[in-house]
Scaffold this motif. Sequence first.
Motif, short mmCIF file in Angstrom:
data_model
loop_
_atom_site.label_atom_id
_atom_site.label_comp_id
_atom_site.label_asym_id
_atom_site.label_seq_id
_atom_site.Cartn_x
_atom_site.Cartn_y
_atom_site.Cartn_z
N LYS A 108 23.33 70.27 32.08
CA LYS A 108 23.26 68.95 31.46
C LYS A 108 24.19 68.88 30.26
N VAL A 129 27.44 66.45 29.48
CA VAL A 129 27.54 65.63 28.27
C VAL A 129 28.85 65.94 27.54
N TYR A 144 20.40 64.23 36.15
CA TYR A 144 20.19 63.99 34.73
C TYR A 144 20.49 62.56 34.28
N PHE A 145 21.38 61.89 35.00
CA PHE A 145 21.82 60.56 34.56
C PHE A 145 21.87 59.60 35.74
N ASP A 200 24.54 55.48 31.56
CA ASP A 200 23.40 56.27 31.09
C ASP A 200 23.88 57.47 30.27
N ILE A 201 24.91 58.16 30.76
CA ILE A 201 25.41 59.31 29.99
C ILE A 201 26.09 58.84 28.70
N GLN A 238 25.16 56.20 26.96
CA GLN A 238 24.06 55.89 26.04
C GLN A 238 23.52 57.16 25.41
N HIS A 239 23.41 58.21 26.21
CA HIS A 239 22.95 59.51 25.72
C HIS A 239 23.89 60.02 24.62
N HIS A 265 23.11 60.46 20.50
CA HIS A 265 23.28 61.72 19.77
C HIS A 265 24.23 61.57 18.59
N LYS A 313 13.92 56.28 20.84
CA LYS A 313 13.78 57.74 20.93
C LYS A 313 12.98 58.34 19.78
N ASP A 361 10.71 61.20 20.56
CA ASP A 361 11.33 62.39 21.12
C ASP A 361 11.47 63.44 20.01
#
Length: 195
Positions: free
Chosen positions: A8, A12, A46-47, A52-53, A55-56, A60, A118, A121
């Motif tokens: 993952k 990223v 994962y995505f 989606d990736i 946004q991830h 971060h 999040k 999390d």
Amino acid sequence: MQQKQEKKQSLVESAYELFLHKGFQKTSIDEIVKNAKVAKGTFYLYFRDKSDIMQHIVLHISCRVLKDAYDNMMANDTGDFVENIILIADFIINYFTKNKLVLQMVERNFSWPLIREKLDDEQFSVLNDILASCFSHPYLEGHSQDEIYKLLFVIIELCGSISYTSIIMNQPDTIENMKPFLYDIIRKILRKEPA
């Protein structure tokens, strides 16, 4: 489990590198998986998709910049809540001034609503610490948590949007010329008495 996390993370890092240098629109999932040296099916474990990736990645970046801005403020505490918030805003703007490629990649997506999703999390617990310190600060006594959240929302959104427009597009002026104007607006927002 560790191998899954490594895959993952590899995806990223690959996406980050490609988005940074080629742009989001010009990067394909095939390029991301090839650069990460994983099978295409691994991406979909994962995505959901490229957005989606992204946004991830933006999440971060946003969390890291806010954490670093908060740490910088704590290290340079002025003793004045409003001026400490200005320190945070200045750190964010200076970060994006030095990291224009990152700013171009995230565009106007450096955003508090994305982060709010999040807050539960564990890896983003520092954000809860920042909120808790604002919620309990004597300066904001008389404000509800919802009002404080909205104040933070407005300030973060202003910093992100003005950074993008002024740093990338030099509109309506350079970021250095916009800073005093922005900081004056933030001071006025924070010095307003609760309703």
